[in-house]
Design a protein around this motif. Structure first.
Motif, PDB file in Angstrom:
ATOM      1  N   GLU A  92       0.349  -1.056  -0.271  1.00 46.51           N
ATOM      2  CA  GLU A  92      -0.471  -0.134   0.101  1.00 46.51           C
ATOM      3  C   GLU A  92       1.065   1.373  -0.307  1.00 46.51           C
ATOM      4  O   GLU A  92       0.974   2.250  -0.852  1.00 46.51           O
ATOM      5  CB  GLU A  92      -0.772   0.018   1.571  1.00 46.51           C
ATOM      6  CG  GLU A  92      -1.694   1.012   1.689  1.00 46.51           C
ATOM      7  CD  GLU A  92      -2.714   1.928   0.298  1.00 46.51           C
ATOM      8  OE1 GLU A  92      -3.225   2.608   0.475  1.00 46.51           O
ATOM      9  OE2 GLU A  92      -3.078   0.620  -0.433  1.00 46.51           O
ATOM     10  N   ASN A  93       2.275   1.629   0.866  1.00 43.03           N
ATOM     11  CA  ASN A  93       2.797   2.735   0.843  1.00 43.03           C
ATOM     12  C   ASN A  93       3.611   2.583  -0.241  1.00 43.03           C
ATOM     13  O   ASN A  93       4.106   3.324  -0.870  1.00 43.03           O
ATOM     14  CB  ASN A  93       3.265   2.264   1.974  1.00 43.03           C
ATOM     15  CG  ASN A  93       3.218   2.537   3.623  1.00 43.03           C
ATOM     16  OD1 ASN A  93       2.421   3.616   3.393  1.00 43.03           O
ATOM     17  ND2 ASN A  93       2.615   2.179   3.880  1.00 43.03           N
ATOM     18  N   LEU A  94       3.992   1.288  -1.188  1.00 42.16           N
ATOM     19  CA  LEU A  94       4.904   1.554  -2.162  1.00 42.16           C
ATOM     20  C   LEU A  94       3.781   2.065  -3.002  1.00 42.16           C
ATOM     21  O   LEU A  94       4.500   2.747  -4.006  1.00 42.16           O
ATOM     22  CB  LEU A  94       5.195   0.398  -2.868  1.00 42.16           C
ATOM     23  CG  LEU A  94       6.289  -0.693  -2.192  1.00 42.16           C
ATOM     24  CD1 LEU A  94       6.632  -1.701  -2.480  1.00 42.16           C
ATOM     25  CD2 LEU A  94       7.705   0.474  -2.575  1.00 42.16           C
ATOM     26  N   SER A  95       2.697   2.031  -3.344  1.00 44.68           N
ATOM     27  CA  SER A  95       1.787   2.719  -4.524  1.00 44.68           C
ATOM     28  C   SER A  95       1.281   3.873  -4.477  1.00 44.68           C
ATOM     29  O   SER A  95       1.295   4.647  -5.127  1.00 44.68           O
ATOM     30  CB  SER A  95       0.480   2.084  -4.252  1.00 44.68           C
ATOM     31  OG  SER A  95      -0.793   1.985  -2.760  1.00 44.68           O
ATOM     32  N   ASP A 102       3.403  10.796  -9.772  1.00 47.53           N
ATOM     33  CA  ASP A 102       2.658  10.841 -10.632  1.00 47.53           C
ATOM     34  C   ASP A 102       2.508  12.577  -9.977  1.00 47.53           C
ATOM     35  O   ASP A 102       2.367  13.437 -10.728  1.00 47.53           O
ATOM     36  CB  ASP A 102       1.145  10.152 -10.421  1.00 47.53           C
ATOM     37  CG  ASP A 102       1.577   9.192 -11.225  1.00 47.53           C
ATOM     38  OD1 ASP A 102       2.867   8.738 -11.518  1.00 47.53           O
ATOM     39  OD2 ASP A 102       0.489   8.145 -10.198  1.00 47.53           O
ATOM     40  N   VAL A 103       2.006  12.551  -9.076  1.00 49.25           N
ATOM     41  CA  VAL A 103       1.957  14.433  -7.934  1.00 49.25           C
ATOM     42  C   VAL A 103       3.747  15.112  -8.487  1.00 49.25           C
ATOM     43  O   VAL A 103       2.910  16.278  -9.223  1.00 49.25           O
ATOM     44  CB  VAL A 103       1.734  14.702  -6.953  1.00 49.25           C
ATOM     45  CG1 VAL A 103       1.982  15.621  -6.644  1.00 49.25           C
ATOM     46  CG2 VAL A 103       0.097  14.106  -6.861  1.00 49.25           C
ATOM     47  N   LEU A 104       4.451  15.377  -8.495  1.00 51.99           N
ATOM     48  CA  LEU A 104       5.737  15.291  -8.832  1.00 51.99           C
ATOM     49  C   LEU A 104       5.911  16.167 -10.114  1.00 51.99           C
ATOM     50  O   LEU A 104       6.461  16.625 -10.320  1.00 51.99           O
ATOM     51  CB  LEU A 104       6.636  15.354  -7.739  1.00 51.99           C
ATOM     52  CG  LEU A 104       6.991  15.235  -6.792  1.00 51.99           C
ATOM     53  CD1 LEU A 104       8.099  14.462  -5.643  1.00 51.99           C
ATOM     54  CD2 LEU A 104       6.358  16.515  -5.696  1.00 51.99           C
ATOM     55  N   TYR A 105       5.106  14.502 -10.932  1.00 50.46           N
ATOM     56  CA  TYR A 105       5.926  14.710 -12.724  1.00 50.46           C
ATOM     57  C   TYR A 105       5.459  14.178 -13.544  1.00 50.46           C
ATOM     58  O   TYR A 105       3.952  13.800 -13.272  1.00 50.46           O
ATOM     59  CB  TYR A 105       6.996  13.609 -12.686  1.00 50.46           C
ATOM     60  CG  TYR A 105       7.544  13.675 -13.559  1.00 50.46           C
ATOM     61  CD1 TYR A 105       8.962  14.430 -14.566  1.00 50.46           C
ATOM     62  CD2 TYR A 105       7.037  13.007 -15.183  1.00 50.46           C
ATOM     63  CE1 TYR A 105       9.296  14.588 -15.581  1.00 50.46           C
ATOM     64  CE2 TYR A 105       7.948  12.745 -16.421  1.00 50.46           C
ATOM     65  CZ  TYR A 105       9.170  13.782 -16.511  1.00 50.46           C
ATOM     66  OH  TYR A 105       9.675  14.163 -17.787  1.00 50.46           O
ATOM     67  N   CYS A 106       4.969  15.787 -14.309  1.00 52.80           N
ATOM     68  CA  CYS A 106       3.525  15.560 -15.135  1.00 52.80           C
ATOM     69  C   CYS A 106       4.270  14.564 -16.620  1.00 52.80           C
ATOM     70  O   CYS A 106       4.680  14.960 -17.300  1.00 52.80           O
ATOM     71  CB  CYS A 106       3.257  16.843 -15.795  1.00 52.80           C
ATOM     72  SG  CYS A 106       1.711  16.413 -16.575  1.00 52.80           S
ATOM     73  N   SER A 107       3.424  12.857 -16.559  1.00 53.09           N
ATOM     74  CA  SER A 107       4.316  11.882 -18.198  1.00 53.09           C
ATOM     75  C   SER A 107       3.436  12.971 -18.765  1.00 53.09           C
ATOM     76  O   SER A 107       4.054  13.096 -20.143  1.00 53.09           O
ATOM     77  CB  SER A 107       3.482  10.952 -18.064  1.00 53.09           C
ATOM     78  OG  SER A 107       2.071  10.869 -17.304  1.00 53.09           O
ATOM     79  N   CYS A 108       2.364  13.622 -19.543  1.00 54.02           N
ATOM     80  CA  CYS A 108       1.260  14.421 -20.496  1.00 54.02           C
ATOM     81  C   CYS A 108       2.665  15.322 -20.873  1.00 54.02           C
ATOM     82  O   CYS A 108       2.800  15.399 -22.392  1.00 54.02           O
ATOM     83  CB  CYS A 108       0.892  15.123 -19.875  1.00 54.02           C
ATOM     84  SG  CYS A 108      -0.562  13.823 -19.648  1.00 54.02           S
ATOM     85  N   CYS A 109       3.036  16.303 -20.236  1.00 51.74           N
ATOM     86  CA  CYS A 109       4.203  17.736 -21.534  1.00 51.74           C
ATOM     87  C   CYS A 109       5.841  16.980 -20.510  1.00 51.74           C
ATOM     88  O   CYS A 109       6.655  17.954 -20.931  1.00 51.74           O
ATOM     89  CB  CYS A 109       3.341  18.532 -20.512  1.00 51.74           C
ATOM     90  SG  CYS A 109       3.181  19.189 -19.073  1.00 51.74           S
ATOM     91  N   ILE A 126      -2.201  22.492 -13.998  1.00 50.42           N
ATOM     92  CA  ILE A 126      -2.368  23.329 -12.280  1.00 50.42           C
ATOM     93  C   ILE A 126      -3.230  22.043 -11.023  1.00 50.42           C
ATOM     94  O   ILE A 126      -4.798  21.601 -12.109  1.00 50.42           O
ATOM     95  CB  ILE A 126      -3.257  24.480 -12.678  1.00 50.42           C
ATOM     96  CG1 ILE A 126      -2.827  25.495 -12.994  1.00 50.42           C
ATOM     97  CG2 ILE A 126      -2.969  24.803 -10.553  1.00 50.42           C
ATOM     98  CD1 ILE A 126      -3.105  26.446 -13.109  1.00 50.42           C
ATOM     99  N   LEU A 127      -2.414  21.389 -10.954  1.00 54.10           N
ATOM    100  CA  LEU A 127      -3.070  20.140 -10.168  1.00 54.10           C
ATOM    101  C   LEU A 127      -3.871  20.939  -8.857  1.00 54.10           C
ATOM    102  O   LEU A 127      -5.113  20.967  -8.911  1.00 54.10           O
ATOM    103  CB  LEU A 127      -2.321  19.909  -9.280  1.00 54.10           C
ATOM    104  CG  LEU A 127      -1.813  18.415 -10.116  1.00 54.10           C
ATOM    105  CD1 LEU A 127      -0.282  17.834  -9.039  1.00 54.10           C
ATOM    106  CD2 LEU A 127      -2.325  17.465 -10.996  1.00 54.10           C
ATOM    107  N   VAL A 128      -3.223  22.526  -8.010  1.00 51.60           N
ATOM    108  CA  VAL A 128      -4.481  22.538  -7.325  1.00 51.60           C
ATOM    109  C   VAL A 128      -3.602  24.925  -7.618  1.00 51.60           C
ATOM    110  O   VAL A 128      -2.576  24.424  -7.570  1.00 51.60           O
ATOM    111  CB  VAL A 128      -3.812  22.698  -6.014  1.00 51.60           C
ATOM    112  CG1 VAL A 128      -4.426  21.053  -5.748  1.00 51.60           C
ATOM    113  CG2 VAL A 128      -2.653  22.484  -5.038  1.00 51.60           C
TER     114      VAL A 128
END
Length: 135
Positions: A92-95, A102-109, A126-128
């Protein structure tokens, strides 16, 4: 993540730095950014996702604090009796670490997200939003 959010990692000899050194510096800053940010139709996160990420990242810090020595013993000495966590808890903690990436790095751009005047985001989204962005 530590570099992009300009958080200080306490200096130690490089061979003694561990993932927990970086996480101890990064997680409080990232949790504050997510907790204090605002969400609306222009952000990737909605209220539920924002709350979930804050909870998940807070839980990984607690997990590392409680299991750090047991984890090191397992990794370095293969002595499972030193660990106080189960395989399910570890998975669970590895997930959560995957979520962190995924929050720190955007694979889309293909860019690292940073804290900007308008919020926490990357080149494409923008996430937040920053609480001051709507003023």
């Amino acid at each position: 993540g530590c570099e992009k959010l300009a958080v200080d990692v306490p200096y130690r000899k490089i061979e003694k730095l561990s993932l927990s050194d970086y996480l101890h510096a990064l997680m409080p800053e990232l949790v504050d950014i997510l907790k204090d940010g605002t969400v609306d139709d222009d952000t990737v996160y909605d209220d539920e996702t924002q709350e979930d990420m804050v909870d998940r990242f807070a839980s990984i810090q607690t997990f590392i604090d409680q299991n750090h020595w047991g984890m090191n013993k397992n990794v370095h000495y293969s002595e499972p009796e030193f660990a106080s966590y189960s395989e399910v808890e570890l998975r669970e903690n590895l997930s959560i670490l995957d979520d962190l990436a995924d929050v720190l790095y955007c694979s889309c751009c293909d860019t690292w997200r940073t804290e900007r005047n308008d919020g926490f985001g990357c080149d494409c989204s923008i996430l937040v939003k920053s609480p001051e962005a709507d003023n």
